[in-house]
Write an enzyme that holds these catalytic residues in place. Sequence first.
Site, PDB file in Angstrom:
ATOM      1  CE1 TYR A 143      18.016 -48.921 101.028  1.00 43.98           C
ATOM      2  CE2 TYR A 143      16.629 -49.096 102.975  1.00 43.98           C
ATOM      3  CZ  TYR A 143      17.249 -48.325 102.015  1.00 43.98           C
ATOM      4  OH  TYR A 143      17.098 -46.959 102.040  1.00 43.98           O
ATOM      5  NE  ARG A 150      22.975 -44.993 101.060  1.00 42.79           N
ATOM      6  CZ  ARG A 150      21.727 -44.885 100.600  1.00 42.79           C
ATOM      7  NH1 ARG A 150      21.507 -44.403  99.382  1.00 42.79           N
ATOM      8  NH2 ARG A 150      20.706 -45.277 101.332  1.00 42.79           N
ATOM      9  CE1 TYR A 203      12.481 -42.152 106.980  1.00 40.36           C
ATOM     10  CE2 TYR A 203      13.634 -43.928 105.865  1.00 40.36           C
ATOM     11  CZ  TYR A 203      12.676 -42.928 105.857  1.00 40.36           C
ATOM     12  OH  TYR A 203      11.920 -42.736 104.731  1.00 40.36           O
ATOM     13  NE  ARG A 216      12.438 -38.217 102.821  1.00 38.86           N
ATOM     14  CZ  ARG A 216      12.289 -39.515 103.004  1.00 38.86           C
ATOM     15  NH1 ARG A 216      12.324 -40.357 101.979  1.00 38.86           N
ATOM     16  NH2 ARG A 216      12.126 -40.000 104.220  1.00 38.86           N
ATOM     17  CD  GLU A 322      11.945 -45.916  95.840  1.00 32.97           C
ATOM     18  OE1 GLU A 322      11.872 -46.712  96.803  1.00 32.97           O
ATOM     19  OE2 GLU A 322      13.012 -45.546  95.343  1.00 32.97           O
TER      20      GLU A 322
HETATM   21  C1  3EB Z   1      12.106 -44.112 101.702  1.00 30.78           C
HETATM   22  O1  3EB Z   1      11.592 -43.016 101.547  1.00 30.78           O
HETATM   23  C2  3EB Z   1      11.914 -45.092 100.586  1.00 30.78           C
HETATM   24  O2  3EB Z   1      18.240 -45.683 100.260  1.00 30.78           O
HETATM   25  O3  3EB Z   1      18.858 -44.278  98.710  1.00 30.78           O
HETATM   26  C3  3EB Z   1      13.893 -43.932  98.571  1.00 30.78           C
HETATM   27  C4  3EB Z   1      14.927 -43.237  97.930  1.00 30.78           C
HETATM   28  C5  3EB Z   1      14.198 -44.954  99.451  1.00 30.78           C
HETATM   29  C6  3EB Z   1      16.265 -43.554  98.197  1.00 30.78           C
HETATM   30  C7  3EB Z   1      17.982 -44.872  99.366  1.00 30.78           C
HETATM   31  C8  3EB Z   1      15.545 -45.260  99.713  1.00 30.78           C
HETATM   32  C9  3EB Z   1      16.566 -44.567  99.086  1.00 30.78           C
HETATM   33  O4  3EB Z   1      12.759 -44.417 102.703  1.00 30.78           O
HETATM   34  C10 3EB Z   1      13.125 -45.754 100.128  1.00 30.78           C
END
Ligand code: 3EB
Length: 331
Positions: A143, A150, A203, A216, A322
């Site tokens: 990942y 990306r 993050y 989000r 998820e």
């Molecule tokens: C998170 O909130 C959970 O890498 O495109 C959720 C939606 C998550 C999209 C992405 C990752 C992605 O981090 C993981």
Amino acid sequence: MAGLVFLTTADDAGVPRETARILGGARLGAGLPAADWPEQGIAAALPGVAPTALRERWLSPVDCQQGVDEGIAWRRTGDVLYGVIELDEADFAGDARTPLQAASETAYRRIFRLLDAQGLPELWRVWNYLAAINEESHGLERYRQFNLGRQDAFLACHRGATGNVPAACALGLRDGPLSIAFLAGKLPAVAVENPRQVSAYHYPTDYGPRSPTFSRAALAYPPGQEILFISGTASIVGHRSMHVGDVAAQTRETLTNILAVLGEANRLSQQAGFRPDQLLCRAYLRHADDWPAVAAVIEEMLGPVEVCPVVADVCRADLLIEIEAMAMAAR
Ligand code: 3EB
């Protein structure tokens, strides 16, 4: 004015035979033949779904234009485009980057090239699937390799990697190619964040050398419509995974996050009336056996919403669930 229609069916009964108006969609599960429009195949178990497969379609009010560019199958209707690209990582062996990082960067660069050429530069929503997402190779979890490729493509193609980035999900399947489907348009989407969570693009590096590039949620604007795309949402508060090992508690935290995003979306929306019981949901479960417990919490917190359960690996090894969601309104 008639706009886009989103349709989910277990078989092809009752669906218009006129396929020129199908913009694109997804085929989930096993047992359905591939379509001849841009279709993302998601070969995963669907617990509790009978028969064993579903087909989702975006229908356009008029016939679509179509093409294939650099391996992207796409259709467009007016100023909205849906596309799918699948890349085999084996074709990137020998690159200085890891094969998955190279495939991810290549896929996104091709997507942005297509969108620029079509004059529809705004990426609204992306669905990402890759094999063995939590496995480590070349010293880095897969990942995290995907996130490197990306983000590099977003920066190289002048999109920026923070702020106005698309809604997305990223899930692991057992095997198969890197598969990316997307919806894009001429008008920018409005990015929505979650006050309970650190934006994923901020993050800390504990979660990988490059942050994930997604918002989000996104509010997108086809003619006469407003579509809310809520990204894959998990049991994360701030930037930390919560309730490790407890799928019911993770589902509750996930839905609390979705309701917080919905509140933010309604604050930013043009018509501001998206309701929880209106959400069309897809729930990704690490373990098929968890479906009854997850379904019960969804019913308790959202009401009798439409949910498609899909067995897939969530991108953090300590997450069991998820959930993503969508809602549409006239404007
Ligand atoms: C998170 O909130 C959970 O890498 O495109 C959720 C939606 C998550 C999209 C992405 C990752 C992605 O981090 C993981």
